[in-house]
Design a protein around this motif. Sequence first.
Motif, PDB file in Angstrom:
ATOM      1  N   UNK A   1       1.090  -1.188   0.059  1.00  0.00           N
ATOM      2  CA  UNK A   1      -0.023   0.078   0.009  1.00  0.00           C
ATOM      3  C   UNK A   1       0.980   1.225  -0.046  1.00  0.00           C
ATOM      4  N   UNK A   2       0.306   2.326  -0.511  1.00  0.00           N
ATOM      5  CA  UNK A   2       1.097   3.599  -0.428  1.00  0.00           C
ATOM      6  C   UNK A   2       0.372   4.457   0.549  1.00  0.00           C
ATOM      7  N   UNK A  24       6.492   3.895  -7.926  1.00  0.00           N
ATOM      8  CA  UNK A  24       7.342   4.831  -8.579  1.00  0.00           C
ATOM      9  C   UNK A  24       6.925   6.082  -8.601  1.00  0.00           C
ATOM     10  N   UNK A  25       5.492   6.556  -8.927  1.00  0.00           N
ATOM     11  CA  UNK A  25       5.055   7.804  -8.882  1.00  0.00           C
ATOM     12  C   UNK A  25       5.047   8.747  -7.593  1.00  0.00           C
ATOM     13  N   UNK A  26       4.890   7.704  -6.798  1.00  0.00           N
ATOM     14  CA  UNK A  26       4.416   8.453  -5.352  1.00  0.00           C
ATOM     15  C   UNK A  26       5.868   8.464  -4.364  1.00  0.00           C
ATOM     16  N   UNK A 163       1.223  16.321  -8.777  1.00  0.00           N
ATOM     17  CA  UNK A 163       2.569  16.178  -9.318  1.00  0.00           C
ATOM     18  C   UNK A 163       2.816  14.663  -9.271  1.00  0.00           C
ATOM     19  N   UNK A 164       2.524  13.971  -8.222  1.00  0.00           N
ATOM     20  CA  UNK A 164       2.795  12.458  -8.301  1.00  0.00           C
ATOM     21  C   UNK A 164       2.086  11.850  -9.395  1.00  0.00           C
ATOM     22  N   UNK A 165       0.752  12.090  -9.410  1.00  0.00           N
ATOM     23  CA  UNK A 165      -0.109  11.505 -10.480  1.00  0.00           C
ATOM     24  C   UNK A 165       0.264  11.722 -12.049  1.00  0.00           C
ATOM     25  N   UNK A 169       2.797   6.703 -15.724  1.00  0.00           N
ATOM     26  CA  UNK A 169       2.703   6.387 -17.244  1.00  0.00           C
ATOM     27  C   UNK A 169       2.597   4.875 -17.155  1.00  0.00           C
ATOM     28  N   UNK A 170       1.388   4.520 -17.789  1.00  0.00           N
ATOM     29  CA  UNK A 170       1.163   3.172 -17.838  1.00  0.00           C
ATOM     30  C   UNK A 170       1.624   2.608 -19.152  1.00  0.00           C
TER      31      UNK A 170
END
Length: 271
Positions: A1-2, A24-26, A163-165, A169-170
């Motif tokens: 979980x994040x 990776x994004x968060x 910004x994280x969202x 990149x899927x």
Amino acid sequence: MIILEEDRTIILHTPKCAGKVLREAFFDIASKHPFWNWNYLRSTGEWTDRAHMPLSVMRQTPEWENIRTYTLIAVVREPGTRFASSLSEHMRQHRKKDAMAVLKELDETRICHDPRYIHFIPQNRFTHIGNKRYADFIVRMENLPDDLRAVGTLCQFSRKFFDAVDQIALAPQKQEEDQDPKVSKKISDILTRFYLRDYALFGYDRTALSDQTPLGFDGLLTDPLCRQEWRGYRAMEPAYERFTRNIEQDFLLRQMMAENKALKAERDKAA
């Protein structure tokens, strides 16, 4: 979980639903936490994969009461493509070559209680406990950035969240390979047997299922909140655009007021 402490939010890790991409994004804003590796849970008498903990298992942990104070976001995915990814992941991790042999191993006990098969667990185990929904928001992997922006706008999350969202990149969907007809039929039967509720809850098309779908299942163990959700997120896109221009007034509220005004005008005209 994040875990995002600043926004008091947790993004639950549903297996094979963009978990790596989200981590990776968060990465820069997510808090460190103990939910990793396997752990023996005395309250249930079973080994659990703490990286992929369904809510019914998480509820047995000491952290549950604190977790319930956060906004919970669950990610779901079209069950057929998720199953194909789960099968590939399981065979890679355990160095198995025979897909049909793996398919024959799957049963209710393994996919729900054996951490070696955690990638096959139904997605509703990360959104509901029984018939009760615990995930505050359910977002689709297919529209992940847009859905997360909509949730962030509704909840007035921090700029760091958006910004994280923007970093998400899927990877493009892989082309389906030709399968042995027997394997395809077995997969269709498995989707019907184990994931029918995922299809019903999360609004995905069920053409991949076998003809054995129980009559009237749409009304069985479903959650009316989910149906509204799939129609509602796209209405939030203009709100996100306003958010990025630092306009504070809520889009949905203004839209409701406009609709109410129009209805009153029609009523007055009819009178």
